[in-house]
Scaffold this motif. Structure first.
Motif, PDB file in Angstrom:
ATOM      1  N   UNK A 170       0.810  -1.217   0.000  1.00  0.00           N
ATOM      2  CA  UNK A 170       0.000   0.000   0.000  1.00  0.00           C
ATOM      3  C   UNK A 170       0.841   1.264   0.000  1.00  0.00           C
ATOM      4  N   UNK A 171       2.145   1.120   0.190  1.00  0.00           N
ATOM      5  CA  UNK A 171       3.036   2.277   0.292  1.00  0.00           C
ATOM      6  C   UNK A 171       3.828   2.417  -1.006  1.00  0.00           C
ATOM      7  N   UNK A 172       3.435   3.400  -1.815  1.00  0.00           N
ATOM      8  CA  UNK A 172       4.089   3.550  -3.117  1.00  0.00           C
ATOM      9  C   UNK A 172       5.565   3.944  -2.990  1.00  0.00           C
ATOM     10  N   UNK A 173       5.969   4.451  -1.822  1.00  0.00           N
ATOM     11  CA  UNK A 173       7.392   4.708  -1.609  1.00  0.00           C
ATOM     12  C   UNK A 173       8.213   3.422  -1.733  1.00  0.00           C
ATOM     13  N   UNK A 174       7.578   2.288  -1.453  1.00  0.00           N
ATOM     14  CA  UNK A 174       8.245   0.990  -1.530  1.00  0.00           C
ATOM     15  C   UNK A 174       7.975   0.279  -2.851  1.00  0.00           C
ATOM     16  N   UNK A 175       6.731   0.306  -3.294  1.00  0.00           N
ATOM     17  CA  UNK A 175       6.383  -0.446  -4.508  1.00  0.00           C
ATOM     18  C   UNK A 175       7.075   0.108  -5.745  1.00  0.00           C
ATOM     19  N   UNK A 176       7.459   1.385  -5.721  1.00  0.00           N
ATOM     20  CA  UNK A 176       8.099   1.971  -6.897  1.00  0.00           C
ATOM     21  C   UNK A 176       9.442   1.338  -7.211  1.00  0.00           C
ATOM     22  N   UNK A 177      10.148   0.857  -6.189  1.00  0.00           N
ATOM     23  CA  UNK A 177      11.462   0.258  -6.472  1.00  0.00           C
ATOM     24  C   UNK A 177      11.440  -1.268  -6.350  1.00  0.00           C
ATOM     25  N   UNK A 180       9.749  -7.235  -9.040  1.00  0.00           N
ATOM     26  CA  UNK A 180       8.696  -8.246  -9.030  1.00  0.00           C
ATOM     27  C   UNK A 180       9.237  -9.672  -9.000  1.00  0.00           C
ATOM     28  N   UNK A 181      10.473  -9.850  -9.450  1.00  0.00           N
ATOM     29  CA  UNK A 181      11.036 -11.205  -9.486  1.00  0.00           C
ATOM     30  C   UNK A 181      11.374 -11.731  -8.096  1.00  0.00           C
ATOM     31  N   UNK A 182      11.463 -10.823  -7.098  1.00  0.00           N
ATOM     32  CA  UNK A 182      11.825 -11.300  -5.751  1.00  0.00           C
ATOM     33  C   UNK A 182      10.982 -10.692  -4.639  1.00  0.00           C
ATOM     34  N   UNK A 183      10.026  -9.841  -4.967  1.00  0.00           N
ATOM     35  CA  UNK A 183       9.249  -9.141  -3.940  1.00  0.00           C
ATOM     36  C   UNK A 183       7.826  -9.681  -3.839  1.00  0.00           C
ATOM     37  N   UNK A 184       7.368  -9.900  -2.603  1.00  0.00           N
ATOM     38  CA  UNK A 184       5.972 -10.206  -2.279  1.00  0.00           C
ATOM     39  C   UNK A 184       5.446  -9.066  -1.413  1.00  0.00           C
ATOM     40  N   UNK A 185       4.126  -8.907  -1.376  1.00  0.00           N
ATOM     41  CA  UNK A 185       3.572  -7.782  -0.629  1.00  0.00           C
ATOM     42  C   UNK A 185       2.498  -8.225   0.361  1.00  0.00           C
ATOM     43  N   UNK A 186       2.261  -7.368   1.340  1.00  0.00           N
ATOM     44  CA  UNK A 186       1.121  -7.469   2.242  1.00  0.00           C
ATOM     45  C   UNK A 186       0.374  -6.143   2.151  1.00  0.00           C
ATOM     46  N   UNK A 187      -0.923  -6.140   2.444  1.00  0.00           N
ATOM     47  CA  UNK A 187      -1.703  -4.922   2.224  1.00  0.00           C
ATOM     48  C   UNK A 187      -2.998  -4.947   3.021  1.00  0.00           C
ATOM     49  N   UNK A 188      -3.724  -3.827   2.949  1.00  0.00           N
ATOM     50  CA  UNK A 188      -5.057  -3.718   3.526  1.00  0.00           C
ATOM     51  C   UNK A 188      -6.109  -3.959   2.460  1.00  0.00           C
ATOM     52  N   UNK A 189      -7.208  -4.577   2.850  1.00  0.00           N
ATOM     53  CA  UNK A 189      -8.357  -4.702   1.951  1.00  0.00           C
ATOM     54  C   UNK A 189      -8.886  -3.319   1.602  1.00  0.00           C
ATOM     55  N   UNK A 190      -9.399  -3.172   0.406  1.00  0.00           N
ATOM     56  CA  UNK A 190      -9.980  -1.878  -0.005  1.00  0.00           C
ATOM     57  C   UNK A 190     -11.211  -1.529   0.829  1.00  0.00           C
ATOM     58  N   UNK A 191     -11.774  -2.509   1.522  1.00  0.00           N
ATOM     59  CA  UNK A 191     -12.950  -2.252   2.358  1.00  0.00           C
ATOM     60  C   UNK A 191     -12.602  -1.486   3.625  1.00  0.00           C
ATOM     61  N   UNK A 192     -11.331  -1.454   3.991  1.00  0.00           N
ATOM     62  CA  UNK A 192     -10.902  -0.741   5.200  1.00  0.00           C
ATOM     63  C   UNK A 192     -10.705   0.727   4.867  1.00  0.00           C
ATOM     64  N   UNK A 193     -11.437   1.583   5.544  1.00  0.00           N
ATOM     65  CA  UNK A 193     -11.421   3.012   5.246  1.00  0.00           C
ATOM     66  C   UNK A 193     -10.354   3.782   6.018  1.00  0.00           C
ATOM     67  N   UNK A 195      -7.054   4.259   6.902  1.00  0.00           N
ATOM     68  CA  UNK A 195      -5.788   3.744   6.395  1.00  0.00           C
ATOM     69  C   UNK A 195      -4.624   4.629   6.834  1.00  0.00           C
ATOM     70  N   UNK A 196      -3.449   4.041   7.067  1.00  0.00           N
ATOM     71  CA  UNK A 196      -2.274   4.846   7.430  1.00  0.00           C
ATOM     72  C   UNK A 196      -1.934   5.854   6.331  1.00  0.00           C
ATOM     73  N   UNK A 197      -1.405   6.998   6.744  1.00  0.00           N
ATOM     74  CA  UNK A 197      -0.997   8.030   5.797  1.00  0.00           C
ATOM     75  C   UNK A 197       0.515   7.988   5.643  1.00  0.00           C
ATOM     76  N   UNK A 198       0.980   7.344   4.586  1.00  0.00           N
ATOM     77  CA  UNK A 198       2.421   7.228   4.360  1.00  0.00           C
ATOM     78  C   UNK A 198       2.962   8.529   3.778  1.00  0.00           C
ATOM     79  N   UNK A 199       4.283   8.639   3.727  1.00  0.00           N
ATOM     80  CA  UNK A 199       4.904   9.854   3.200  1.00  0.00           C
ATOM     81  C   UNK A 199       4.408  10.130   1.786  1.00  0.00           C
ATOM     82  N   UNK A 200       4.154  11.407   1.516  1.00  0.00           N
ATOM     83  CA  UNK A 200       3.648  11.783   0.196  1.00  0.00           C
ATOM     84  C   UNK A 200       4.621  11.378  -0.903  1.00  0.00           C
ATOM     85  N   UNK A 201       4.071  10.835  -1.959  1.00  0.00           N
ATOM     86  CA  UNK A 201       4.881  10.405  -3.100  1.00  0.00           C
ATOM     87  C   UNK A 201       4.004  10.523  -4.337  1.00  0.00           C
TER      88      UNK A 201
END
Length: 402
Positions: A170-177, A180-193, A195-201
């Motif tokens: 959910x944090x684009x500061x991380x997903x941008x770099x 995909x060949x070695x990274x897996x992710x965890x996230x929040x369901x879109x149903x959860x309103x 949500x943490x406010x990560x650094x602006x990007x």
């Protein structure tokens, strides 16, 4: 011979310093040991057959590390880890002094370390983690890192030098770099309103399919989806950010072994709160809730977890808050009264509270005096929110430092 000398001198320094100052003396012995034998840490880690797992990011490092360590131990593995306050280079060497043998050897199947972002980036190239868990990037510690972009650069360095990675999708500061060949992710369901406010990007927002997703959090229950399973945990750590720490740990566990989900559920539901994050401590026969605040975001999150009616209530702003002006970005409106305001920046915090209409009892800058004032007050729900510097001083005075 060098290893033996490094451990001998380091352990001696640690013993002497802890005799002088209870609960202190970890950084200097670690520095001494690293100076005498720079390869002490690497040799210790290399001796663990399952390698090194590291956890880093702006927030959630301690909780995620603790959960992952306990899950691995529940599955029968011997785990070497570091105390949550020892996440810089000197602290990692100090952990070897504390838990290793006379030449720094450790008895472990796997090493799981909490890493400071800056120190971790410098260590990753030589230590080569098998797995890195990256939690998030918040706009915090600007006095140290200047800009959140620098934090992202440090985490990218850890990512690049790790064999595989689990990161916050959910944090684009991380997903941008993320690779995909070695990274897996965890996230929040879109149903959860909420949500943490990560650094602006404002860069692109790559989409990843999550290996673990938080379905819901609150009312003492966290629900996750993982490996085709829907998991439900009864836990006091049911806030959204805590659920994300849980998701990160389970995502990492899946990368390391085949989880026994019944064992996972039992372990998580029996976990005590992580040291100083949301801990219930026995202090002079009273159960006191201790909550660590590190920046405006974490202060707000901790305030969300209390009712405001806790008595007695102490808020502490220590000397680590180099720019107390950020206290004015925190909304204290849910509070009507604070019994004690403590820490080196107590007067600045008290001014902020009074400006927002919060009544303040005593104001005391010294940890020993503020602690005694707090403990002298009656109340069935004693609670302390403190910054890291105030936390260390208060825990040391109260005999809670380890």
């Amino acid at each position: 011979m060098r290893s033996f000398l490094a451990v001998l001198v380091g352990k001696t320094a640690r013993f002497l310093l802890r005799r002088i100052r209870r609960g202190g003396g970890s950084a200097f012995p670690g520095t001494v040991a690293a100076t005498i034998d720079p390869n002490l840490l690497k040799r210790a880690i290399d001796s663990a057959p399952m390698g090194l797992v590291v956890v880093s990011g702006s927030a959630g490092k301690s909780s995620t590390t603790k959960i992952l360590v306990e899950l691995l131990r529940a599955h029968g593995l011997k785990v070497f880890t570091n105390p949550s306050t020892a996440n810089i280079k000197q602290g990692l060497y100090a952990a070897i002094l504390q838990f290793g043998d006379h030449v720094g050897r450790i008895d472990a199947d796997i090493v799981v370390l909490e890493w400071d972002e800056g120190h971790g980036a410098a260590l990753a190239k030589s230590l080569k983690p098998k797995l890195a868990v990256l939690t998030n990037v918040f706009s915090d510690q600007l006095d140290r890192f200047i800009d959140p972009e620098l934090v992202a650069e440090k985490l990218k360095a850890i990512h690049d030098d790790s064999g595989s990675v689990v990161l916050n999708g959910d944090d684009r500061n991380l997903t941008q770099f993320a690779d995909r060949s070695k990274a897996k992710t965890f996230s929040l369901s879109t149903a959860i309103q909420d949500r943490p406010q990560y650094a602006l990007n404002f860069g692109p927002e790559p989409s990843f399919e999550s290996s673990v997703q938080v379905l819901s959090a609150g009312d003492g229950v966290v629900e996750l989806s993982a490996a085709g399973e829907t998991l439900s945990f009864t836990t006091q750590a049911d806030a959204v950010h805590q659920a994300m720490n849980l998701a990160a740990a389970i995502a990492a566990l899946q990368e390391l072994l085949e989880p026994n989900w019944d064992l996972v559920t039992k372990t998580i539901e029996e976990l005590p709160p992580v040291f100083a994050r949301n801990e219930i401590a026995d202090i002079r026969g009273r159960q006191v809730r201790l909550m660590l605040v590190q920046n405006p975001t974490s202060f707000s999150l901790n305030l969300d977890e209390i009712t405001g009616a806790e008595r007695p209530l102490m808020l502490m702003a220590g000397g680590d808050i180099h720019d107390p002006s950020w206290l004015w970005t925190v909304d204290f409106s849910k509070l009507d009264y604070v019994d004690v305001v403590g820490g080196r920046n107590a007067h600045e915090l008290a001014l902020r509270l009074r400006y927002q209409g919060v009544k303040v009892g005593a104001v005391e800058t010294e940890a020993d005096k503020s602690s005694e004032l707090f403990l002298s007050l009656e109340g069935n729900d004693p609670t302390i929110l403190f910054s890291a510097d105030a936390m260390r001083r208060t825990r040391r005075y109260l005999g809670l430092a380890k």
